[in-house]
Scaffold this motif. Sequence first.
Motif, PDB file in Angstrom:
ATOM      1  N   ASP A 169       3.268  -4.304   7.867  1.00 46.52           N
ATOM      2  CA  ASP A 169       1.920  -4.157   8.423  1.00 46.52           C
ATOM      3  C   ASP A 169       0.981  -3.564   7.376  1.00 46.52           C
ATOM      4  OD1 ASP A 169      -0.185  -4.107  10.205  1.00 46.52           O
ATOM      5  OD2 ASP A 169       0.442  -2.241  11.175  1.00 46.52           O
ATOM      6  N   ALA A 170       1.452  -2.512   6.695  1.00 43.20           N
ATOM      7  CA  ALA A 170       0.637  -1.874   5.658  1.00 43.20           C
ATOM      8  C   ALA A 170       0.372  -2.838   4.502  1.00 43.20           C
ATOM      9  CB  ALA A 170       1.341  -0.616   5.147  1.00 43.20           C
ATOM     10  N   LEU A 171       1.398  -3.580   4.100  1.00 45.37           N
ATOM     11  CA  LEU A 171       1.251  -4.533   2.994  1.00 45.37           C
ATOM     12  C   LEU A 171       0.244  -5.625   3.339  1.00 45.37           C
ATOM     13  CD1 LEU A 171       2.229  -5.506   0.208  1.00 45.37           C
ATOM     14  CD2 LEU A 171       4.029  -6.785   1.391  1.00 45.37           C
ATOM     15  N   ASN A 172       0.324  -6.140   4.553  1.00 39.67           N
ATOM     16  CA  ASN A 172      -0.606  -7.195   4.975  1.00 39.67           C
ATOM     17  C   ASN A 172      -2.045  -6.707   4.959  1.00 39.67           C
ATOM     18  OD1 ASN A 172       1.441  -9.060   5.362  1.00 39.67           O
ATOM     19  ND2 ASN A 172       1.739  -8.512   7.514  1.00 39.67           N
ATOM     20  N   LYS A 173      -2.257  -5.460   5.381  1.00 39.41           N
ATOM     21  CA  LYS A 173      -3.615  -4.904   5.386  1.00 39.41           C
ATOM     22  C   LYS A 173      -4.160  -4.802   3.965  1.00 39.41           C
ATOM     23  CE  LYS A 173      -3.050  -2.232   9.648  1.00 39.41           C
ATOM     24  NZ  LYS A 173      -3.923  -3.114  10.441  1.00 39.41           N
ATOM     25  N   LEU A 174      -3.322  -4.349   3.036  1.00 40.21           N
ATOM     26  CA  LEU A 174      -3.761  -4.211   1.647  1.00 40.21           C
ATOM     27  C   LEU A 174      -4.043  -5.565   1.012  1.00 40.21           C
ATOM     28  CD1 LEU A 174      -1.372  -1.403   0.352  1.00 40.21           C
ATOM     29  CD2 LEU A 174      -3.824  -1.218   0.727  1.00 40.21           C
ATOM     30  N   GLU A 175      -3.188  -6.537   1.289  1.00 40.08           N
ATOM     31  CA  GLU A 175      -3.358  -7.854   0.679  1.00 40.08           C
ATOM     32  C   GLU A 175      -4.557  -8.592   1.259  1.00 40.08           C
ATOM     33  OE1 GLU A 175       0.490  -9.724   1.016  1.00 40.08           O
ATOM     34  OE2 GLU A 175       1.037  -9.004  -0.987  1.00 40.08           O
ATOM     35  N   GLU A 176      -4.881  -8.309   2.517  1.00 39.86           N
ATOM     36  CA  GLU A 176      -6.075  -8.906   3.111  1.00 39.86           C
ATOM     37  C   GLU A 176      -7.334  -8.360   2.455  1.00 39.86           C
ATOM     38  OE1 GLU A 176      -5.914  -8.100   7.242  1.00 39.86           O
ATOM     39  OE2 GLU A 176      -4.238  -9.475   7.630  1.00 39.86           O
ATOM     40  N   GLN A 177      -7.275  -7.073   2.067  1.00 39.98           N
ATOM     41  CA  GLN A 177      -8.438  -6.456   1.439  1.00 39.98           C
ATOM     42  C   GLN A 177      -8.588  -6.958   0.005  1.00 39.98           C
ATOM     43  OE1 GLN A 177      -8.189  -2.393   0.106  1.00 39.98           O
ATOM     44  NE2 GLN A 177     -10.181  -1.893   0.982  1.00 39.98           N
ATOM     45  N   SER A 178      -7.695  -6.526  -0.858  1.00 35.98           N
ATOM     46  CA  SER A 178      -7.692  -6.967  -2.254  1.00 35.98           C
ATOM     47  C   SER A 178      -6.501  -6.338  -2.956  1.00 35.98           C
ATOM     48  CB  SER A 178      -8.980  -6.562  -2.974  1.00 35.98           C
ATOM     49  OG  SER A 178      -8.915  -6.948  -4.332  1.00 35.98           O
ATOM     50  N   PRO A 179      -5.412  -7.072  -3.079  1.00 37.76           N
ATOM     51  CA  PRO A 179      -4.213  -6.507  -3.709  1.00 37.76           C
ATOM     52  C   PRO A 179      -4.445  -6.066  -5.149  1.00 37.76           C
ATOM     53  CG  PRO A 179      -4.011  -8.888  -3.456  1.00 37.76           C
ATOM     54  CD  PRO A 179      -5.223  -8.467  -2.687  1.00 37.76           C
ATOM     55  N   GLU A 180      -5.440  -6.665  -5.830  1.00 36.84           N
ATOM     56  CA  GLU A 180      -5.708  -6.300  -7.216  1.00 36.84           C
ATOM     57  C   GLU A 180      -6.183  -4.856  -7.330  1.00 36.84           C
ATOM     58  OE1 GLU A 180      -5.096  -8.135  -9.936  1.00 36.84           O
ATOM     59  OE2 GLU A 180      -4.152  -9.532  -8.552  1.00 36.84           O
ATOM     60  N   LEU A 181      -6.800  -4.337  -6.258  1.00 37.33           N
ATOM     61  CA  LEU A 181      -7.316  -2.972  -6.285  1.00 37.33           C
ATOM     62  C   LEU A 181      -6.244  -1.952  -5.915  1.00 37.33           C
ATOM     63  CD1 LEU A 181     -10.779  -3.536  -4.532  1.00 37.33           C
ATOM     64  CD2 LEU A 181     -10.304  -3.387  -6.983  1.00 37.33           C
ATOM     65  N   ASN A 182      -5.093  -2.427  -5.466  1.00 34.61           N
ATOM     66  CA  ASN A 182      -4.059  -1.523  -4.965  1.00 34.61           C
ATOM     67  C   ASN A 182      -2.691  -1.866  -5.556  1.00 34.61           C
ATOM     68  OD1 ASN A 182      -5.674  -0.136  -2.654  1.00 34.61           O
ATOM     69  ND2 ASN A 182      -6.019  -2.315  -2.334  1.00 34.61           N
ATOM     70  N   ARG A 183      -2.656  -2.175  -6.840  1.00 39.85           N
ATOM     71  CA  ARG A 183      -1.415  -2.667  -7.445  1.00 39.85           C
ATOM     72  C   ARG A 183      -0.271  -1.670  -7.317  1.00 39.85           C
ATOM     73  NH1 ARG A 183      -3.416  -5.506 -13.134  1.00 39.85           N
ATOM     74  NH2 ARG A 183      -4.523  -7.267 -12.180  1.00 39.85           N
ATOM     75  N   ILE A 184      -0.549  -0.388  -7.590  1.00 39.13           N
ATOM     76  CA  ILE A 184       0.514   0.620  -7.541  1.00 39.13           C
ATOM     77  C   ILE A 184       1.031   0.777  -6.121  1.00 39.13           C
ATOM     78  CG2 ILE A 184       1.050   3.061  -7.879  1.00 39.13           C
ATOM     79  CD1 ILE A 184      -0.911   3.094 -10.189  1.00 39.13           C
ATOM     80  N   PHE A 185       0.107   0.872  -5.163  1.00 37.27           N
ATOM     81  CA  PHE A 185       0.497   1.029  -3.766  1.00 37.27           C
ATOM     82  C   PHE A 185       1.286  -0.188  -3.290  1.00 37.27           C
ATOM     83  CE2 PHE A 185      -1.312   2.621   0.566  1.00 37.27           C
ATOM     84  CZ  PHE A 185      -0.012   2.829   1.003  1.00 37.27           C
ATOM     85  N   VAL A 186       0.810  -1.381  -3.645  1.00 36.41           N
ATOM     86  CA  VAL A 186       1.502  -2.614  -3.251  1.00 36.41           C
ATOM     87  C   VAL A 186       2.909  -2.644  -3.851  1.00 36.41           C
ATOM     88  CG1 VAL A 186       1.530  -5.125  -3.536  1.00 36.41           C
ATOM     89  CG2 VAL A 186      -0.588  -3.971  -2.868  1.00 36.41           C
ATOM     90  N   ALA A 187       3.034  -2.230  -5.112  1.00 39.20           N
ATOM     91  CA  ALA A 187       4.348  -2.200  -5.766  1.00 39.20           C
ATOM     92  C   ALA A 187       5.284  -1.226  -5.051  1.00 39.20           C
ATOM     93  CB  ALA A 187       4.194  -1.802  -7.229  1.00 39.20           C
ATOM     94  N   GLN A 188       4.755  -0.068  -4.641  1.00 40.19           N
ATOM     95  CA  GLN A 188       5.570   0.909  -3.920  1.00 40.19           C
ATOM     96  C   GLN A 188       6.032   0.353  -2.582  1.00 40.19           C
ATOM     97  OE1 GLN A 188       2.787   4.168  -3.841  1.00 40.19           O
ATOM     98  NE2 GLN A 188       3.576   5.075  -5.725  1.00 40.19           N
ATOM     99  N   LEU A 189       5.149  -0.386  -1.925  1.00 34.56           N
ATOM    100  CA  LEU A 189       5.517  -0.977  -0.639  1.00 34.56           C
ATOM    101  C   LEU A 189       6.604  -2.037  -0.811  1.00 34.56           C
ATOM    102  CD1 LEU A 189       2.111  -1.273   1.243  1.00 34.56           C
ATOM    103  CD2 LEU A 189       4.186  -0.183   2.102  1.00 34.56           C
ATOM    104  N   TYR A 190       6.467  -2.864  -1.845  1.00 30.40           N
ATOM    105  CA  TYR A 190       7.504  -3.871  -2.099  1.00 30.40           C
ATOM    106  C   TYR A 190       8.849  -3.194  -2.374  1.00 30.40           C
ATOM    107  CZ  TYR A 190       4.739  -8.170  -2.110  1.00 30.40           C
ATOM    108  OH  TYR A 190       3.984  -9.254  -1.731  1.00 30.40           O
ATOM    109  N   ASP A 191       8.814  -2.046  -3.049  1.00 30.44           N
ATOM    110  CA  ASP A 191      10.041  -1.301  -3.324  1.00 30.44           C
ATOM    111  C   ASP A 191      10.671  -0.809  -2.019  1.00 30.44           C
ATOM    112  OD1 ASP A 191      11.890   0.071  -5.217  1.00 30.44           O
ATOM    113  OD2 ASP A 191      11.056   1.861  -4.281  1.00 30.44           O
ATOM    114  N   LYS A 192       9.849  -0.249  -1.134  1.00 29.51           N
ATOM    115  CA  LYS A 192      10.349   0.225   0.162  1.00 29.51           C
ATOM    116  C   LYS A 192      10.914  -0.932   0.983  1.00 29.51           C
ATOM    117  CE  LYS A 192       7.069   4.106   0.559  1.00 29.51           C
ATOM    118  NZ  LYS A 192       7.986   5.228   0.830  1.00 29.51           N
ATOM    119  N   ILE A 193      10.191  -2.051   0.979  1.00 25.98           N
ATOM    120  CA  ILE A 193      10.638  -3.227   1.732  1.00 25.98           C
ATOM    121  C   ILE A 193      11.969  -3.733   1.182  1.00 25.98           C
ATOM    122  CG2 ILE A 193      10.107  -5.663   2.186  1.00 25.98           C
ATOM    123  CD1 ILE A 193       7.107  -4.764   2.287  1.00 25.98           C
ATOM    124  N   GLY A 194      12.103  -3.712  -0.145  1.00 25.90           N
ATOM    125  CA  GLY A 194      13.353  -4.148  -0.759  1.00 25.90           C
ATOM    126  C   GLY A 194      14.524  -3.260  -0.378  1.00 25.90           C
TER     127      GLY A 194
END
Length: 222
Positions: free
Chosen positions: A187-212
């Motif tokens: 849910d958090a990842l989808n919200k960030l990617e809808e906004q602009s993943p380029e502005l949240n690269r570190i946060f998105v990477a951390q989320l992918y790590d948690k998801i993994g």
Amino acid sequence: SDNELKMLLNNIGGLISMNSFLSTTFNRDLALMFAGDGSSSPSSESVLFQLECDTINKKKPFAATNTSENEVLFSIGTIFRIQNIGKLKDINNKVWFINLTLEDDNENEAHMQELMASTMAKISARPTVGSIADVLRNMGECQKAQKYYEIALKNIPSNDINNIARITTYIGDCKTEDHLALNKYMDALNKLEEQSPELNRIFVAQLYDKIGVVNFKLSCKF
């Protein structure tokens, strides 16, 4: 518990302090007997802590006892650094291992001051619902923390996507069931990617790590 293991997985490279005397043994088979065989997962996890201690160059807050269990006793407040975490392949991938290294005794006081300063900074002079939740989560009081996070989430403006995603992620960290945590992370990842993943690269990477990590744990249960 599963929730405590999740917190450790999210803190690799960080510090862990013992709030009581820690009894360990040189006998791996004996330690595994106490750890269990992983059959109680996911309500509770079986974990083997593997400790590495420099007995030459560092002061030793531990001592070997003359027992048949080859016991080594560590003192209250001993600090370890979490090196890595995984599954023991020789135990059918049902038992976790956590590798810890003993921190220098001369540095313990500085580390404790660092941890205390960090905690006080999070509380701040005028605590918020979110800062109280952060402290509770770091203390392992995840059920209480989740309630505060949910209150905080309701008070965040709908256009503040970063904070909504951040609090949603923390709620996921507090979940004791992996599939519920995964739902929050997605849910958090989808919200960030809808906004602009380029502005949240570190946060998105951390989320992918948690998801993994969660997907790995879920795959090990089948």
